[in-house]
Structures are given as structure tokens and as C-alpha cells.
Enzyme design. Structure first.
Site, short mmCIF file in Angstrom:
data_model
loop_
_atom_site.label_atom_id
_atom_site.label_comp_id
_atom_site.label_asym_id
_atom_site.label_seq_id
_atom_site.Cartn_x
_atom_site.Cartn_y
_atom_site.Cartn_z
N ARG A 179 -9.00 1.68 9.40
CA ARG A 179 -8.57 0.34 9.71
C ARG A 179 -9.72 -0.46 10.34
NH1 ARG A 179 -3.08 -1.17 9.88
NH2 ARG A 179 -2.13 0.87 9.94
N ARG A 231 14.33 -13.20 11.73
CA ARG A 231 13.78 -12.25 12.70
C ARG A 231 13.44 -12.97 14.02
NH1 ARG A 231 10.19 -8.01 10.96
NH2 ARG A 231 11.33 -6.83 9.43
N ARG A 282 11.71 -13.37 6.20
CA ARG A 282 12.66 -12.29 5.96
C ARG A 282 13.80 -12.35 6.98
NH1 ARG A 282 8.90 -7.19 4.60
NH2 ARG A 282 8.39 -7.42 6.77
N LYS A 288 0.82 -1.22 0.00
CA LYS A 288 0.00 0.00 0.00
C LYS A 288 0.86 1.27 0.00
CE LYS A 288 -2.28 -0.65 3.82
NZ LYS A 288 -1.92 -2.00 4.23
N ARG A 335 -0.46 -8.71 13.55
CA ARG A 335 -0.89 -7.75 12.51
C ARG A 335 -1.90 -8.40 11.56
NH1 ARG A 335 4.07 -5.34 9.52
NH2 ARG A 335 2.49 -4.29 8.28
#
Ligand code: ZN
Length: 205
Positions: free
Chosen positions: A88, A148, A122, A13, A159
Site C-alpha cells: 500500500r 450512510r 450507497r 480488487k 481512504r
């Protein structure tokens, strides 16, 4: 043009909003960025929000709505913006309806499981903290990257949970208002932007 960009975490986005700003002149308004700026410059609202975030809680709707309202009232932004990260929740969308009239909502549709997988895989450089998706060694520091931490894994998972429960209902909300335009987000940045350009060039906005 008064636009909203909708999409799951990792749907790009922010990148597309920047491209819309550059090509169409609509101001890119990222609520995440605005909140970070307020925290960094220690404004009254920033101090309040930092406490809430440090407790691991979500910033309440009314605080975010107040911030957005202030920005959208600025004369140079009023009729020319692209919202990224807001609304949101349905409550935020209803509040936004009272502040302004939206022309189009662009939903960047992505494969959620694949995106989440990619985000979890990642790797990050232990020295400079940069994130990489497709290499094992940091090109800047020449040290091995690490996966991570669990902390991040938890953050990523939560999230997506918040997105599924609170944000994805907005798709139907705007569909019913006949404002929703869907693009296939499982393509490269340029291909996604081509689709967005077609949508923005259609009709008078
Ligand atoms: Zn590094």
C-alpha cells in the site's frame, strides 16, 4: 504466479482476486482479511493492531510486512499468490522486493471521482446493516434504506486521500520495473476479468 492487484478503493480488487484464485489457482491473499482474522481470534498481533485501529491510526508498515512475510514463506503459497491490499506504500513495496520476486502487477484503472461518488451515495439498511447501491428499500427487511452516516463519509474520504498520497505512487514504481499491466476498471466484473485473463495468459508465469 506471483501477482499484485493494484487499484483505488471500490475498484473491485477483491472480486477480481477471487476470480484469479478460482481460475488460475493462485492463493488470494487479502491483508485486510488477515488483519480482521487476527483481531477476531485475538492473537498477539491482533490485539496490538486493534488498539492502533481504535485510535484511528493506520497499521504501521512493519506490522503488515511481518504478517505478509509469514504467509509468503509458506511452501504452498510461496510461488502462487495474488496480493490484494498489499503493498500500500512504497516502503511496503521495497520490503516485498526483499521477500519475493513479483511476476506481474495488475492495475485496475477506475474513474476515482465516479467511484467515490457512488460509494458516498450507497444506502444501508438500518435493521440488517446490508449496503445497497440501486434500491431504496431493503428487500430482506422491507424498510427504507438510509444514507450512510457522516462517520462513513469521513472514512470513505480518508481512504481515497490515503490512496492518492501513498498508494498511487506504486503505479510508477512498478512501471519503472516493467511489471505494470493496466486494465480498464470502468467496465463490468466479467469484462475486467477478460482483460486480466489475457494478461495472465501472456508469457510464462
Ligand atoms: Zn435489511
Amino acid at each position: 504466479m506471483r501477482l499484485i492487484l493494484l487499484g483505488a478503493p471500490g475498484s473491485g480488487k477483491g472480486t477480481q482476486a477471487q476470480k484469479i484464485e478460482k481460475n488460475f489457482g493462485a492463493m488470494h491473499i487479502s491483508t485486510g482479511e488477515i488483519i480482521r482474522e487476527n483481531i477476531n481470534s485475538k492473537t498477539e498481533i491482533g490485539i496490538k493492531v486493534e488498539k492502533i485501529i481504535n485510535q484511528g491510526k493506520l497499521v504501521p508498515d512493519d506490522v503488515i510486512i511481518e504478517l505478509v512475510k509469514d504467509i509468503l514463506n509458506k511452501p504452498n503459497i510461496k510461488n502462487n499468490f495474488v496480493l490484494d491490499g498489499f503493498p500500500r506504500t512504497i516502503k511496503q513495496a521495497e520490503a516485498l522486493d526483499k521477500i519475493t520476486q513479483i511476476d506481474k502487477v495488475i492495475f485496475i484503472d477506475t474513474n476515482i471521482d465516479a467511484t467515490k461518488d457512488r460509494m458516498l451515495k450507497r444506502r444501508v439498511c438500518p435493521l440488517c446493516g446490508k449496503t445497497y447501491a440501486d434500491t431504496l428499500v431493503c428487500p430482506n427487511c422491507n424498510v427504507a434504506l438510509v444514507i450512510r452516516s457522516d462517520d462513513n463519509e469521513q472514512t470513505i474520504n480518508s481512504r481515497f486521500e490515503v490512496y492518492k498520497s501513498q498508494t498511487s505512487p506504486l503505479i510508477d514504481y512498478y512501471k519503472q520495473k516493467k511489471l505494470l499491466f493496466k486494465v480498464d476498471g470502468n467496465q463490468n466484473i466479467e469484462q475486467v476479468f477478460e482483460q486480466i485473463k489475457c494478461i495472465l495468459n501472456e508469457g510464462n508465469i
